[in-house]
Design a protein around this motif. Structure first.
Motif, PDB file in Angstrom:
ATOM      1  N   ALA A 150      -2.699 -10.236 -28.917  1.00 24.42           N
ATOM      2  CA  ALA A 150      -3.192  -9.206 -29.823  1.00 24.42           C
ATOM      3  C   ALA A 150      -2.245  -8.014 -29.872  1.00 24.42           C
ATOM      4  CB  ALA A 150      -4.587  -8.746 -29.396  1.00 24.42           C
ATOM      5  N   VAL A 151      -1.822  -7.527 -28.717  1.00 20.86           N
ATOM      6  CA  VAL A 151      -0.919  -6.379 -28.668  1.00 20.86           C
ATOM      7  C   VAL A 151      -0.125  -6.443 -27.365  1.00 20.86           C
ATOM      8  CG1 VAL A 151      -2.706  -4.925 -27.614  1.00 20.86           C
ATOM      9  CG2 VAL A 151      -0.762  -3.846 -28.765  1.00 20.86           C
ATOM     10  N   THR A 152       1.145  -6.044 -27.447  1.00 28.03           N
ATOM     11  CA  THR A 152       2.014  -6.032 -26.270  1.00 28.03           C
ATOM     12  C   THR A 152       2.661  -4.668 -26.122  1.00 28.03           C
ATOM     13  OG1 THR A 152       2.513  -8.401 -26.381  1.00 28.03           O
ATOM     14  CG2 THR A 152       4.085  -7.023 -25.195  1.00 28.03           C
ATOM     15  N   GLU A 153       2.700  -4.165 -24.901  1.00 27.37           N
ATOM     16  CA  GLU A 153       3.423  -2.938 -24.579  1.00 27.37           C
ATOM     17  C   GLU A 153       4.588  -3.289 -23.660  1.00 27.37           C
ATOM     18  OE1 GLU A 153       1.491   0.530 -23.192  1.00 27.37           O
ATOM     19  OE2 GLU A 153      -0.314   0.232 -24.414  1.00 27.37           O
ATOM     20  N   HIS A 154       5.750  -2.735 -23.969  1.00 21.27           N
ATOM     21  CA  HIS A 154       6.904  -2.892 -23.084  1.00 21.27           C
ATOM     22  C   HIS A 154       7.039  -1.598 -22.291  1.00 21.27           C
ATOM     23  CE1 HIS A 154      11.499  -3.800 -22.583  1.00 21.27           C
ATOM     24  NE2 HIS A 154      10.826  -3.837 -21.443  1.00 21.27           N
ATOM     25  N   VAL A 155       6.852  -1.692 -21.005  1.00 20.43           N
ATOM     26  CA  VAL A 155       6.942  -0.538 -20.126  1.00 20.43           C
ATOM     27  C   VAL A 155       8.277  -0.612 -19.400  1.00 20.43           C
ATOM     28  CG1 VAL A 155       5.854   0.721 -18.227  1.00 20.43           C
ATOM     29  CG2 VAL A 155       4.444  -0.623 -19.805  1.00 20.43           C
ATOM     30  N   GLU A 156       9.160   0.345 -19.660  1.00 21.36           N
ATOM     31  CA  GLU A 156      10.461   0.341 -18.992  1.00 21.36           C
ATOM     32  C   GLU A 156      10.914   1.762 -18.721  1.00 21.36           C
ATOM     33  OE1 GLU A 156      13.404  -2.681 -19.950  1.00 21.36           O
ATOM     34  OE2 GLU A 156      14.925  -1.098 -20.140  1.00 21.36           O
ATOM     35  N   TYR A 157      11.385   2.002 -17.511  1.00 21.98           N
ATOM     36  CA  TYR A 157      11.844   3.333 -17.123  1.00 21.98           C
ATOM     37  C   TYR A 157      12.702   3.216 -15.875  1.00 21.98           C
ATOM     38  CZ  TYR A 157       7.770   2.721 -14.061  1.00 21.98           C
ATOM     39  OH  TYR A 157       6.856   2.223 -13.163  1.00 21.98           O
ATOM     40  N   SER A 158      13.462   4.260 -15.607  1.00 22.96           N
ATOM     41  CA  SER A 158      14.277   4.323 -14.412  1.00 22.96           C
ATOM     42  C   SER A 158      13.518   5.090 -13.336  1.00 22.96           C
ATOM     43  CB  SER A 158      15.604   5.029 -14.720  1.00 22.96           C
ATOM     44  OG  SER A 158      16.405   5.120 -13.562  1.00 22.96           O
ATOM     45  N   ALA A 159      13.483   4.540 -12.132  1.00 14.93           N
ATOM     46  CA  ALA A 159      12.730   5.157 -11.040  1.00 14.93           C
ATOM     47  C   ALA A 159      13.650   5.437  -9.858  1.00 14.93           C
ATOM     48  CB  ALA A 159      11.598   4.232 -10.588  1.00 14.93           C
ATOM     49  N   THR A 160      13.448   6.606  -9.260  1.00 13.49           N
ATOM     50  CA  THR A 160      14.190   6.973  -8.064  1.00 13.49           C
ATOM     51  C   THR A 160      13.591   6.275  -6.849  1.00 13.49           C
ATOM     52  OG1 THR A 160      14.695   9.151  -8.983  1.00 13.49           O
ATOM     53  CG2 THR A 160      14.943   8.891  -6.602  1.00 13.49           C
ATOM     54  N   LEU A 161      14.463   5.768  -5.984  1.00 15.93           N
ATOM     55  CA  LEU A 161      14.003   5.079  -4.778  1.00 15.93           C
ATOM     56  C   LEU A 161      14.575   5.766  -3.544  1.00 15.93           C
ATOM     57  CD1 LEU A 161      14.296   1.203  -5.257  1.00 15.93           C
ATOM     58  CD2 LEU A 161      12.234   2.595  -5.302  1.00 15.93           C
ATOM     59  N   SER A 162      13.704   6.201  -2.663  1.00 18.03           N
ATOM     60  CA  SER A 162      14.159   6.608  -1.351  1.00 18.03           C
ATOM     61  C   SER A 162      14.426   5.347  -0.527  1.00 18.03           C
ATOM     62  CB  SER A 162      13.104   7.465  -0.656  1.00 18.03           C
ATOM     63  OG  SER A 162      11.944   6.687  -0.379  1.00 18.03           O
ATOM     64  N   ARG A 163      15.087   5.499   0.590  1.00 19.19           N
ATOM     65  CA  ARG A 163      15.338   4.324   1.428  1.00 19.19           C
ATOM     66  C   ARG A 163      14.021   3.672   1.869  1.00 19.19           C
ATOM     67  NH1 ARG A 163      18.933   1.641   4.537  1.00 19.19           N
ATOM     68  NH2 ARG A 163      18.191   0.868   6.549  1.00 19.19           N
ATOM     69  N   PRO A 164      13.013   4.450   2.346  1.00 25.15           N
ATOM     70  CA  PRO A 164      11.744   3.801   2.712  1.00 25.15           C
ATOM     71  C   PRO A 164      11.076   3.099   1.532  1.00 25.15           C
ATOM     72  CG  PRO A 164      11.876   5.986   3.689  1.00 25.15           C
ATOM     73  CD  PRO A 164      13.027   5.878   2.740  1.00 25.15           C
ATOM     74  N   ASP A 185       0.830  -1.208   0.000  1.00 22.91           N
ATOM     75  CA  ASP A 185       0.000   0.000   0.000  1.00 22.91           C
ATOM     76  C   ASP A 185       0.864   1.257   0.000  1.00 22.91           C
ATOM     77  OD1 ASP A 185      -2.695  -0.653  -0.215  1.00 22.91           O
ATOM     78  OD2 ASP A 185      -2.905  -1.089   1.919  1.00 22.91           O
ATOM     79  N   ARG A 186       1.874   1.280   0.859  1.00 24.92           N
ATOM     80  CA  ARG A 186       2.746   2.460   0.932  1.00 24.92           C
ATOM     81  C   ARG A 186       3.501   2.658  -0.368  1.00 24.92           C
ATOM     82  NH1 ARG A 186       3.872   0.288   6.192  1.00 24.92           N
ATOM     83  NH2 ARG A 186       5.790  -0.653   5.356  1.00 24.92           N
ATOM     84  N   PHE A 187       4.072   1.562  -0.898  1.00 24.44           N
ATOM     85  CA  PHE A 187       4.886   1.685  -2.109  1.00 24.44           C
ATOM     86  C   PHE A 187       4.041   2.129  -3.301  1.00 24.44           C
ATOM     87  CE2 PHE A 187       6.718   0.033  -6.019  1.00 24.44           C
ATOM     88  CZ  PHE A 187       8.006   0.575  -5.956  1.00 24.44           C
ATOM     89  N   LEU A 188       2.910   1.472  -3.530  1.00 28.99           N
ATOM     90  CA  LEU A 188       2.084   1.796  -4.689  1.00 28.99           C
ATOM     91  C   LEU A 188       1.500   3.193  -4.597  1.00 28.99           C
ATOM     92  CD1 LEU A 188       0.250  -1.618  -5.243  1.00 28.99           C
ATOM     93  CD2 LEU A 188       2.202  -0.685  -6.516  1.00 28.99           C
ATOM     94  N   SER A 189       1.179   3.644  -3.399  1.00 30.53           N
ATOM     95  CA  SER A 189       0.616   4.993  -3.248  1.00 30.53           C
ATOM     96  C   SER A 189       1.627   6.073  -3.614  1.00 30.53           C
ATOM     97  CB  SER A 189       0.109   5.200  -1.817  1.00 30.53           C
ATOM     98  OG  SER A 189       1.184   5.203  -0.896  1.00 30.53           O
ATOM     99  N   GLY A 190       2.915   5.708  -3.623  1.00 31.07           N
ATOM    100  CA  GLY A 190       3.942   6.668  -4.000  1.00 31.07           C
ATOM    101  C   GLY A 190       4.053   6.911  -5.493  1.00 31.07           C
ATOM    102  N   GLY A 191       3.409   6.077  -6.314  1.00 31.20           N
ATOM    103  CA  GLY A 191       3.355   6.323  -7.755  1.00 31.20           C
ATOM    104  C   GLY A 191       4.462   5.705  -8.576  1.00 31.20           C
ATOM    105  N   THR A 192       5.375   4.960  -7.975  1.00 32.52           N
ATOM    106  CA  THR A 192       6.492   4.397  -8.728  1.00 32.52           C
ATOM    107  C   THR A 192       6.023   3.465  -9.844  1.00 32.52           C
ATOM    108  OG1 THR A 192       7.895   4.538  -6.762  1.00 32.52           O
ATOM    109  CG2 THR A 192       8.656   3.105  -8.546  1.00 32.52           C
ATOM    110  N   TYR A 193       4.927   2.735  -9.610  1.00 31.11           N
ATOM    111  CA  TYR A 193       4.417   1.800 -10.610  1.00 31.11           C
ATOM    112  C   TYR A 193       3.240   2.371 -11.405  1.00 31.11           C
ATOM    113  CZ  TYR A 193       7.188  -2.256  -9.089  1.00 31.11           C
ATOM    114  OH  TYR A 193       8.202  -3.141  -8.825  1.00 31.11           O
ATOM    115  N   THR A 194       3.027   3.668 -11.330  1.00 34.22           N
ATOM    116  CA  THR A 194       1.912   4.266 -12.074  1.00 34.22           C
ATOM    117  C   THR A 194       1.961   3.956 -13.575  1.00 34.22           C
ATOM    118  OG1 THR A 194       1.585   6.030 -10.454  1.00 34.22           O
ATOM    119  CG2 THR A 194       0.791   6.442 -12.686  1.00 34.22           C
ATOM    120  N   PRO A 195       3.117   4.031 -14.257  1.00 33.58           N
ATOM    121  CA  PRO A 195       3.130   3.696 -15.688  1.00 33.58           C
ATOM    122  C   PRO A 195       2.679   2.266 -15.985  1.00 33.58           C
ATOM    123  CG  PRO A 195       5.090   4.943 -15.119  1.00 33.58           C
ATOM    124  CD  PRO A 195       4.422   4.571 -13.820  1.00 33.58           C
TER     125      PRO A 195
END
Length: 283
Positions: A227-241, A70-80
């Motif tokens: 039918a269709v595939t999307e490759h989602v790849e990006y660099s994300a900043t991580l705080s220690r928490p 819950d904490r990690f996802l609410s931070g938006g890192t996996y939004t894409p």
């Protein structure tokens, strides 16, 4: 006092069948759902219904894992990743669709799809009652049910316009049965590059099997075609928490030592997020 149905669960009753005798409909009776034969399943005060029989419904992610997720996802890192799944769903079904998320966890990805489909209803299935407490309130049009993906799903044939499966186990034959002929299965899974920097620093983390993608195709091929595939790849900043939650929300939490996590040298400040999202047509 008996627990009442949530509006979302009430909207989903026509999708359900009794997991014991496969009869329908399931009707609300004094804080439970009852089938025509009389099998009864409790509605939890948190809003989900427990349909699992013959096994404890407390398996799956524990409280610490769910809180970390819950904490990690609410931070938006996996939004894409969330947006990719929602985009694939919105591109292939109507706004009045029925979306079933198998292995829904906290309901984060299902809620993303429902946000893109204003008239749609959603139903999430998961074994973890702790995750289902979050899933039952993740979206006003999303209901939640305790169930095990490896057992026949407690759903009627052709129940879903979209079956969503994000970072979760799969049951291809059952996905095919509950999906309408014009529907789509959307599968999101990690590539070998996913979180490579973190896995490199913490060798005890669960590895991504290089043959995983081949096994996926072999399992799905009798029932679905891509039918269709999307490759989602990006660099994300991580705080220690963030980094600590990212490890703690996965099965790797049981393998990585506390000493490794406490030592900041083992936690990178950036990671590669890499996933494939594919929409499949039923054969």
């Amino acid at each position: 006092m008996p627990v009442s149905l949530t509006p979302a669960l009430e909207l989903s009753l026509d999708l359900l069948r009794c997991p014991t005798c496969r009869k329908r409909p399931l009707r609300p009776v004094l804080g439970a759902l009852r089938c025509p034969v009389g099998h009864t399943f409790d509605i939890a005060r948190h809003g989900y219904v427990g349909l699992l029989t013959g096994t404890r419904a407390t398996s799956g992610d524990d409280t610490a894992m769910v809180q970390a997720r819950d904490r990690f996802l609410s931070g938006g890192t996996y939004t894409p990743i969330r947006e990719a799944g929602a985009r694939l769903a919105a591109d292939c079904v109507s706004e009045q669709a029925t979306v079933v998320d198998v292995g829904c966890g906290t309901g984060y990805y299902l809620a993303g799809v429902l946000d893109q489909l204003p008239g749609a209803r959603g139903l999430g299935l998961d074994t973890s009652v702790r995750a289902l407490r979050s899933a039952a309130r993740a979206h006003e049009r999303g209901a939640a049910v305790a169930w095990d993906v490896f057992r026949p799903l407690p759903l009627v044939d052709g129940a879903a316009d979209t079956v969503l499966n994000v970072f979760a186990p799969r049951n291809p034959a059952e996905f095919h049965r509950v999906l309408r002929p014009t529907g789509r299965l959307i599968v999101v899974r990690p590539t070998g590059r996913h979180l490579a920097e973190l896995r490199g620093r913490l060798p005890a983390m669960v590895k991504i099997d290089p043959a995983k993608e081949q096994r996926l195709h072999r399992a799905l091929d009798p029932f679905f075609e891509a039918a269709v595939t999307e490759h989602v790849e990006y660099s994300a900043t991580l705080s220690r928490p963030n980094a600590l939650d990212l490890v703690a929300m996965t099965p790797s939490a049981r393998r990585v030592s506390r000493a490794d996590l406490d030592d900041g040298r083992f936690l990178p400040d950036r990671v590669t997020v890499s996933a494939l999202a594919t929409a499949y047509r039923p054969r």
